[in-house]
Write a protein that holds these residues in place. Structure first.
Motif, PDB file in Angstrom:
ATOM      1  N   VAL A 127       0.830  -1.208   0.000  1.00  0.00           N
ATOM      2  CA  VAL A 127       0.000   0.000   0.000  1.00  0.00           C
ATOM      3  C   VAL A 127       0.862   1.255   0.000  1.00  0.00           C
ATOM      4  O   VAL A 127       0.668   2.168  -0.821  1.00  0.00           O
ATOM      5  CB  VAL A 127      -0.959  -0.007   1.204  1.00  0.00           C
ATOM      6  CG1 VAL A 127      -1.702   1.332   1.295  1.00  0.00           C
ATOM      7  CG2 VAL A 127      -1.957  -1.155   1.095  1.00  0.00           C
ATOM      8  N   LEU A 128       1.844   1.318   0.899  1.00  0.00           N
ATOM      9  CA  LEU A 128       2.690   2.506   0.992  1.00  0.00           C
ATOM     10  C   LEU A 128       3.563   2.677  -0.249  1.00  0.00           C
ATOM     11  O   LEU A 128       3.780   3.799  -0.716  1.00  0.00           O
ATOM     12  CB  LEU A 128       3.571   2.425   2.248  1.00  0.00           C
ATOM     13  CG  LEU A 128       2.839   2.416   3.596  1.00  0.00           C
ATOM     14  CD1 LEU A 128       3.846   2.395   4.737  1.00  0.00           C
ATOM     15  CD2 LEU A 128       1.915   3.625   3.724  1.00  0.00           C
ATOM     16  N   LEU A 131       1.402   4.034  -3.081  1.00  0.00           N
ATOM     17  CA  LEU A 131       1.097   5.452  -2.839  1.00  0.00           C
ATOM     18  C   LEU A 131       2.297   6.337  -3.145  1.00  0.00           C
ATOM     19  O   LEU A 131       2.159   7.412  -3.745  1.00  0.00           O
ATOM     20  CB  LEU A 131       0.654   5.648  -1.383  1.00  0.00           C
ATOM     21  CG  LEU A 131      -0.715   5.073  -1.004  1.00  0.00           C
ATOM     22  CD1 LEU A 131      -0.955   5.238   0.486  1.00  0.00           C
ATOM     23  CD2 LEU A 131      -1.822   5.755  -1.808  1.00  0.00           C
ATOM     24  N   ARG A 134       2.888   6.651  -6.951  1.00  0.00           N
ATOM     25  CA  ARG A 134       1.889   7.417  -7.699  1.00  0.00           C
ATOM     26  C   ARG A 134       2.313   8.872  -7.849  1.00  0.00           C
ATOM     27  O   ARG A 134       2.044   9.499  -8.865  1.00  0.00           O
ATOM     28  CB  ARG A 134       0.534   7.349  -6.997  1.00  0.00           C
ATOM     29  CG  ARG A 134      -0.119   5.980  -7.039  1.00  0.00           C
ATOM     30  CD  ARG A 134      -1.523   6.007  -6.482  1.00  0.00           C
ATOM     31  NE  ARG A 134      -2.429   6.758  -7.358  1.00  0.00           N
ATOM     32  CZ  ARG A 134      -3.721   6.925  -7.102  1.00  0.00           C
ATOM     33  NH1 ARG A 134      -4.254   6.419  -5.995  1.00  0.00           N
ATOM     34  NH2 ARG A 134      -4.492   7.593  -7.942  1.00  0.00           N
ATOM     35  N   ARG A 135       2.991   9.403  -6.823  1.00  0.00           N
ATOM     36  CA  ARG A 135       3.411  10.807  -6.874  1.00  0.00           C
ATOM     37  C   ARG A 135       4.861  10.914  -6.419  1.00  0.00           C
ATOM     38  O   ARG A 135       5.135  11.377  -5.302  1.00  0.00           O
ATOM     39  CB  ARG A 135       2.509  11.669  -5.991  1.00  0.00           C
ATOM     40  CG  ARG A 135       1.055  11.711  -6.461  1.00  0.00           C
ATOM     41  CD  ARG A 135       0.210  12.576  -5.539  1.00  0.00           C
ATOM     42  NE  ARG A 135      -1.160  12.672  -6.021  1.00  0.00           N
ATOM     43  CZ  ARG A 135      -2.100  11.772  -5.750  1.00  0.00           C
ATOM     44  NH1 ARG A 135      -1.800  10.694  -5.030  1.00  0.00           N
ATOM     45  NH2 ARG A 135      -3.335  11.942  -6.214  1.00  0.00           N
ATOM     46  N   LEU A 140       4.091  13.470   0.177  1.00  0.00           N
ATOM     47  CA  LEU A 140       3.783  12.124   0.668  1.00  0.00           C
ATOM     48  C   LEU A 140       4.941  11.171   0.430  1.00  0.00           C
ATOM     49  O   LEU A 140       5.285  10.367   1.310  1.00  0.00           O
ATOM     50  CB  LEU A 140       2.522  11.604  -0.031  1.00  0.00           C
ATOM     51  CG  LEU A 140       2.102  10.169   0.330  1.00  0.00           C
ATOM     52  CD1 LEU A 140       1.776  10.051   1.803  1.00  0.00           C
ATOM     53  CD2 LEU A 140       0.920   9.724  -0.541  1.00  0.00           C
ATOM     54  N   ASP A 141       5.550  11.248  -0.734  1.00  0.00           N
ATOM     55  CA  ASP A 141       6.689  10.391  -1.058  1.00  0.00           C
ATOM     56  C   ASP A 141       7.833  10.629  -0.082  1.00  0.00           C
ATOM     57  O   ASP A 141       8.440   9.686   0.439  1.00  0.00           O
ATOM     58  CB  ASP A 141       7.141  10.659  -2.490  1.00  0.00           C
ATOM     59  CG  ASP A 141       8.235   9.697  -2.937  1.00  0.00           C
ATOM     60  OD1 ASP A 141       8.350   8.603  -2.344  1.00  0.00           O
ATOM     61  OD2 ASP A 141       8.980  10.038  -3.864  1.00  0.00           O
ATOM     62  N   ARG A 218       8.203   0.723  -4.286  1.00  0.00           N
ATOM     63  CA  ARG A 218       8.206   2.022  -4.971  1.00  0.00           C
ATOM     64  C   ARG A 218       9.133   1.993  -6.183  1.00  0.00           C
ATOM     65  O   ARG A 218       8.762   2.413  -7.293  1.00  0.00           O
ATOM     66  CB  ARG A 218       8.634   3.125  -4.011  1.00  0.00           C
ATOM     67  CG  ARG A 218       8.765   4.511  -4.654  1.00  0.00           C
ATOM     68  CD  ARG A 218       9.372   5.494  -3.667  1.00  0.00           C
ATOM     69  NE  ARG A 218       9.503   6.816  -4.249  1.00  0.00           N
ATOM     70  CZ  ARG A 218      10.515   7.224  -5.015  1.00  0.00           C
ATOM     71  NH1 ARG A 218      11.488   6.350  -5.315  1.00  0.00           N
ATOM     72  NH2 ARG A 218      10.565   8.454  -5.495  1.00  0.00           N
ATOM     73  N   TRP A 241      -5.776   3.835 -10.533  1.00  0.00           N
ATOM     74  CA  TRP A 241      -5.631   2.757  -9.542  1.00  0.00           C
ATOM     75  C   TRP A 241      -5.607   1.386 -10.222  1.00  0.00           C
ATOM     76  O   TRP A 241      -4.816   0.514  -9.855  1.00  0.00           O
ATOM     77  CB  TRP A 241      -6.768   2.839  -8.539  1.00  0.00           C
ATOM     78  CG  TRP A 241      -6.590   1.904  -7.381  1.00  0.00           C
ATOM     79  CD1 TRP A 241      -7.258   0.751  -7.146  1.00  0.00           C
ATOM     80  CD2 TRP A 241      -5.636   2.042  -6.325  1.00  0.00           C
ATOM     81  NE1 TRP A 241      -6.800   0.154  -5.996  1.00  0.00           N
ATOM     82  CE2 TRP A 241      -5.806   0.918  -5.471  1.00  0.00           C
ATOM     83  CE3 TRP A 241      -4.670   2.995  -6.011  1.00  0.00           C
ATOM     84  CZ2 TRP A 241      -5.034   0.743  -4.320  1.00  0.00           C
ATOM     85  CZ3 TRP A 241      -3.912   2.818  -4.871  1.00  0.00           C
ATOM     86  CH2 TRP A 241      -4.086   1.702  -4.040  1.00  0.00           C
TER      87      TRP A 241
END
Length: 331
Positions: A127-128, A131, A134-135, A140-141, A218, A241
């Protein structure tokens, strides 16, 4: 594919034999006169020599290795070496029982610890990692990267003690007994208590692993997201997604599976620190106690067991990744 599997099998057997030879050689260096540790306290030299002769400790190490492979201890009265079926991992001089039985008695604890921690860190890391991918470069990254570095930097013994302090001691002072700090309940006795007693050990192991895995997820995702078929999927109007989970993650799983197999093997070999902190009587504690007691057959047996787990996990990972790669499977 059959040739590939046979090659893996030959490599696995060769690895185990090399580990066995090294383990025997090192234990003979570490315990140059194990009969002294195994003999009764204040025993004279004659008694020590008798112990060494009875257990064949006075023979050259390569002769003992041969006996270990093909005969096993004469205590049992029948051939029970490693090359027989079922394979025997020696005989514990301290416990007066087979090493295989000792290890199998501890495996449920270690397996429960490893399996639960694996589920937690894989789910959270996926999940992390998605996320963060994605960016890339976003706030957030960077925040997730900081969390990963903190998790990697905190030693296991410290994270275990902190979890025990806050989630057991502090909560118990106000009458909340959610997370026991030690002990183990077999799954088939009470599944709820099994999970409740293992929650803190699972979290202790998962904290560091999440730091590693979410960065691996990632990186693997970013590599795949630049491919042409991902741009084609976006041009077709598929949701972001669905693209990331249904297409990119599926293609990026190979390095994640490889690392998961290796980490699972490490824990199955004995999560020594975690087992010590939470009083779990697993394979790791068995190996440490045997080393301190001079019970070198148990040391050798747990070493071979750990090596076998590594080999089995690597075998499965190599086979799975080969099957997932059509080009490699065709070759």
């Amino acid at each position: 594919m059959l040739r590939f599997i046979l090659g893996l099998a030959v490599r696995a057997i060769s690895t185990l034999l090399i580990v066995l030879v090294i383990a025997f050689f090192i234990t003979r260096l570490a315990y140059q006169n194990p009969a002294v540790m195994l003999a009764p306290r204040n025993a004279n030299q004659q008694a020590i020599d008798a112990v060494a002769h009875a257990l064949r400790l006075d023979e050259p190490w390569h002769v003992q290795l041969w006996q270990y492979l093909y005969r096993g201890p004469d205590i049992q009265g029948a051939a029970m070496g490693l090359a027989h079926w079922p394979p025997a991992l020696g005989y514990s001089f301290r416990k007066q029982t087979g090493v295989t039985e000792l290890i199998l008695d501890k495996v449920p604890v270690t397996f429960s610890l490893a399996l639960g921690a694996l589920v937690i860190w894989m789910v959270v890391s996926l999940v992390l990692g998605i996320l963060a991918a994605r960016r890339p470069g976003s706030l957030l990254d960077h925040a997730l990267a900081a969390i990963a570095y903190v998790g990697l930097s905190v030693p296991t013994f410290l994270s275990g003690m902190l979890l025990s302090f806050f989630l057991f001691y502090q909560l118990s002072t106000v009458g909340i007994d959610w997370f026991p700090s030690s002990g183990y309940v077999p799954f088939f006795d009470n599944p709820f208590e099994w999970a409740r007693h293992l929650t803190l050990p699972w979290l202790t192991l998962a904290i560091a692993e999440i730091g590693i895995f979410q960065r691996v997820v990632r990186a693997a995702m970013l590599d795949v997201l630049g491919e042409d078929y991902i741009r084609t999927a976006r041009a077709k109007g598929l949701s972001e997604w669905r693209i990331q989970v249904g297409h990119a993650l599926k293609a990026a799983l190979n390095p994640i599976i490889t690392l998961a197999g290796l980490e699972l093997a490490v824990i199955m070999g004995g999560a020594i620190v975690t087992e010590q902190i939470f009083g779990l009587d697993g394979v790791g504690r068995l190996a440490i106690n045997a080393a301190l007691d001079g019970d070198f057959p148990v040391v050798i047996g747990t070493t071979i067991f750990t090596a076998a787990i590594f080999v089995a996990c690597n075998f499965l990972v190599d086979a799975i990744t080969r099957l997932r790669d059509p080009l490699a499977a065709a070759g």
